[in-house]
Design an enzyme around this catalytic site. Structure first.
Site, PDB file in Angstrom:
ATOM      1  N   GLU A  20       0.839  -1.195   0.000  1.00 31.09           N
ATOM      2  CA  GLU A  20       0.000   0.000   0.000  1.00 31.09           C
ATOM      3  C   GLU A  20       0.879   1.251   0.000  1.00 31.09           C
ATOM      4  O   GLU A  20       1.616   1.511   0.943  1.00 31.09           O
ATOM      5  CB  GLU A  20      -0.875  -0.035   1.261  1.00 31.09           C
ATOM      6  CG  GLU A  20      -1.639   1.237   1.529  1.00 31.09           C
ATOM      7  CD  GLU A  20      -2.362   1.189   2.888  1.00 31.09           C
ATOM      8  OE1 GLU A  20      -2.375   0.122   3.538  1.00 31.09           O
ATOM      9  OE2 GLU A  20      -2.909   2.225   3.281  1.00 31.09           O
ATOM     10  N   ASP A  50      -1.254  -1.367   5.682  1.00 26.53           N
ATOM     11  CA  ASP A  50      -1.226  -0.855   7.049  1.00 26.53           C
ATOM     12  C   ASP A  50      -2.235  -1.605   7.907  1.00 26.53           C
ATOM     13  O   ASP A  50      -3.288  -2.013   7.423  1.00 26.53           O
ATOM     14  CB  ASP A  50      -1.604   0.633   7.077  1.00 26.53           C
ATOM     15  CG  ASP A  50      -0.523   1.500   6.450  1.00 26.53           C
ATOM     16  OD1 ASP A  50       0.616   1.009   6.340  1.00 26.53           O
ATOM     17  OD2 ASP A  50      -0.829   2.640   6.071  1.00 26.53           O
ATOM     18  N   ASP A  52      -4.487  -0.656   9.767  1.00 26.98           N
ATOM     19  CA  ASP A  52      -5.538   0.247  10.243  1.00 26.98           C
ATOM     20  C   ASP A  52      -6.764   0.107   9.334  1.00 26.98           C
ATOM     21  O   ASP A  52      -6.795  -0.745   8.448  1.00 26.98           O
ATOM     22  CB  ASP A  52      -5.032   1.696  10.279  1.00 26.98           C
ATOM     23  CG  ASP A  52      -4.621   2.181   8.892  1.00 26.98           C
ATOM     24  OD1 ASP A  52      -4.841   1.447   7.903  1.00 26.98           O
ATOM     25  OD2 ASP A  52      -4.074   3.293   8.804  1.00 26.98           O
ATOM     26  N   ASP A  69      -8.027   2.020   6.955  1.00 30.21           N
ATOM     27  CA  ASP A  69      -7.745   2.248   5.543  1.00 30.21           C
ATOM     28  C   ASP A  69      -7.036   1.058   4.919  1.00 30.21           C
ATOM     29  O   ASP A  69      -7.371   0.615   3.831  1.00 30.21           O
ATOM     30  CB  ASP A  69      -6.845   3.484   5.389  1.00 30.21           C
ATOM     31  CG  ASP A  69      -7.650   4.697   4.981  1.00 30.21           C
ATOM     32  OD1 ASP A  69      -8.891   4.565   4.927  1.00 30.21           O
ATOM     33  OD2 ASP A  69      -7.036   5.755   4.726  1.00 30.21           O
TER      34      ASP A  69
END
Ligand code: 0RA
Length: 651
Positions: free
Chosen positions: A434, A512, A514, A516
């Site tokens: 990403e 990541d 998280d 997102d």
């Protein structure tokens, strides 16, 4: 073997055979149940439940209960006739004991029973018995309660009467042998998905799943009950429940053709994907086969005929083909075949030729009747088909552009790809990372011999909501195809991927940890699921698991992948030497790690944990992807919230 034979000394040649049979299962369990990991562990339950389903299909049982006990043993009970317990004349022992200890003995006692279920491997309950450290069967029939217990498949005593009962039924409780299974803990959602599927596929049966390991807020055991009155129609609605319908009806047919029970259900939605779930004897046939060919043939013939006769096509210059009839189609097909021939890589492709015609006729009959009776809906469907044909032509052009560019551009690897130097796909990995910044760190941290890095810009296209030509024109998606080395499906064989050209046998998604990141992970997975399913089916797709915390004290630092690990590390570091304090850093993204940290925690094969992506339950997967990536936001939020706590990594 000798130890089993010496207990009494009065065994017959038959017994020796039996023991060899069950020992073969213990020696090579994977041959019988697929593997000894997560899948195999759950397969044991399906194998036992299938016997009860057979009893239900024979019309003698309407309720099946599965309990996950506290120790991860499983109890399966039904209200059928009970497995016969009388002495089996040839075997000179209780039929119950024979069923429980002889491989493939299961269905042989009842010729009237049309045994059609039976898990993927169809090996029967004796196989489960062989792979259980403890198993107990209880049968209620003829006013009595019978029981027998086994250890690794060996009876601990003769079938005995332990009580009286006016009910009938069978209950099996087994504990998977911990020395055989690498995974020992049952997953509620996995069993639930299979039981939901079985309820849809076998209408009228109540399936109950109870988890004795967990209680809800009211102090009651977690329980799910599945029952379907309308069978496949309801299944189709369930699969499509997060999509917008094109027509309000679900078209349904149930009947028997040439001795083959056929049940079909279909509808159209406003999406661009085709989604047909095909079952044979309650097994999802991912790879399709003769029944699916029959379905497609019936669908194409009927719609073509209707469109031609209605004059709706007359203005169109472009050729309509089979694919166009299936855009936005959701269908479930279920056939029962007495002696199924399963072929293909994962043995989920039906080979029986006699099945095609009955299915195609059933579809023809069902659909032509519907179209005649519903001219408005018929028009909507034909218009959608025409749109699909136009889009397909546009997609073909887009694809040719990509293909030509690849050929003309020589090697034509995407500029953003940092390739590895090794060439053997079996030992090569590609990381889809990403963002450019994390991509840069990964490029520094990797082992360039076998690890390739491909940064992906923020969010790739949501393939659930885009038409095919838009998808194929998308820069990131073109790059994924070219980096992997696989061809975009051709007109003739739009689904087949040329896996022999695949340049890496590990395709690793690294995002990541998280919200997102998990969204991007899902976008990539959705794309792979819809357009490169074979990658997942062959076990080539993985998810990297970066740590969530770094715990530091002075020069010492360690990583934690969840809160419990973090707390333990903090405690143990506090204990070692005073003075310096313990610091905890929460990694918000891959970008916060330097190249060395990323290698150490997430990319080094010696230390990292990769989660392999598998398709456990195809219908459920489809439903989840359409929900996560579709228009309907509330169910997505609920799903993410419900699963947030499970998103952490098990180590
Ligand atoms: C064969 C014959 C009969 C019952 C069954 C099989 C049977 C097997 C299983 C496995 C799980 N639950 C089951 N319930 C029944 C009975 C034949 C008769 O009573 O006439």
């Amino acid at each position: 073997m000798s130890e089993d034979l010496n207990q009494k000394g009065d065994y017959s040649a038959d017994n020796i055979q039996v023991l060899e049979g069950l020992e073969a299962v213990r020696k090579r369990p994977a041959m019988y149940i697929g593997d000894v990991g997560f899948k195999g562990l759950h397969h044991l339950v399906y194998e036992v439940v299938d016997n009860s389903i057979d009893e239900a299909l024979a019309g003698h049982c309407d309720k099946i209960t599965v309990i996950i006990n506290e120790d991860n043993s499983i109890s399966v009970s039904d209200n059928g006739r009970g497995i016969p317990t009388a002495i089996h004349t040839k075997e000179k022992r209780s039929a119950l004991e024979v069923v429980m200890t002889v491989l493939h003995a299961g269905g042989k006692f009842d010729k009237d029973t049309y045994k059609v279920s039976g898990g993927l491997h169809g090996v029967g309950v004796s196989c489960v018995n062989a792979l259980s450290s403890d198993l107990k069967v209880t049968v209620k029939r003829e006013g009595k309660v019978f029981e027998q217990e086994y250890k690794i498949g060996k009876p601990q005593y003769d079938v005995r009467v332990v009580g009286e009962s006016s009910e009938t039924g069978t209950e099996v409780t087994f504990l998977p042998d911990a020395s055989i299974f690498e995974v020992k803990v049952y997953n509620f959602d996995t069993l639930a998905a299979r039981m939901r599927e079985l309820a849809f596929l076998n209408k009228g049966i109540t399936l109950i799943l109870i988890d004795h390991r967990n209680k809800d807020e009211k102090g009651e055991y977690i329980t799910e009950t599945y029952f379907s009155k309308r069978g496949l129609s309801e299944f189709t609605e369930y699969i499509d429940r997060n999509r917008e319908s094109l027509i309000n009806d679900v078209i349904y047919f149930e009947g028997e053709r040439d001795g083959i029970p056929v049940e079909v259900s279909m509808t159209y939605n406003k999406s661009y994907s085709e989604n047909i779930q095909a079952y044979v004897n309650n097994i999802n046939t991912h790879e399709g086969g003769t029944h699916l060919s029959g379905f497609r043939r019936g669908l194409t013939n009927t719609l073509k005929k209707y469109a031609n006769e209605s004059g709706l096509l007359s203005k169109e210059k472009i050729e309509i083909d089979g694919d166009d009839f299936r855009e936005g189609l959701t269908a479930v097909l279920s056939v029962k075949v007495a002696e199924p021939q399963f072929e293909g890589q994962t043995k989920t492709k039906l080979g029986n030729r006699e099945v095609t015609a009955p299915v195609s006729q059933s579809v023809y009959e069902m659909l032509s009747a519907y179209l005649e009776e519903h001219p408005n809906e018929a028009k909507i469907i034909v218009e959608k088909v025409i749109l699909a044909a136009r889009a397909r032509h546009a997609a073909k052009k887009a694809r040719e552009m990509v293909q030509r560019k690849n050929v003309l551009g020589g090697v034509g690897l995407p500029g953003k790809l940092a390739d590895c130097s090794d060439k053997d796909p079996a030992s090569c990995e590609i990381y889809f990372v990403e963002g450019d910044s994390a991509g840069g760190t990964a490029k520094q941290g990797r082992d360039r011999h076998f690890q390739a890095i491909m940064p992906l810009r923020g969010k790739i296209l949501n393939v659930e909501k885009a038409m095919q030509h838009k998808i194929l024109e998308n820069e990131e998606i073109k790059n994924i195809y070219t980096a992997l080395g696989v061809r975009i499906g051709t007109e003739e064989d739009s689904k087949a991927l040329n896996l022999e050209k695949l340049r890496y046998h590990k395709v690793i998604i690294m995002c990541d940890a998280d919200v997102d990141g998990s969204h991007i992970e899902t976008l990539i997975l959705t794309f792979l699921f819809r357009y490169m399913k074979e990658l997942i089916e062959n076990g080539y797709v993985y998810i990297a698991t970066p740590p969530l915390y770094q715990v530091k004290k002075g020069a010492k630092s360690e990583y934690a992948w969840n809160d419990d690990q973090r707390d333990l590390l903090v405690e143990s570091m506090k204990g070692s030497g005073a003075a310096t304090s313990v610091g905890v850093q929460r990694y918000k993204g891959l970008g916060e790690m330097n190249a060395e940290q990323l290698w150490e925690t997430t990319m080094n094969p010696e230390k990292r944990t990769l989660r392999q992506v598998t398709i456990d339950n195809a219908a459920e997967c489809d439903q989840i992807f359409s929900m996560l990536m579709g228009d309907d936001v509330p169910p997505r939020r609920a799903f993410i919230e419900r699963n947030a706590k499970y998103a952490k990594i098990d180590t």
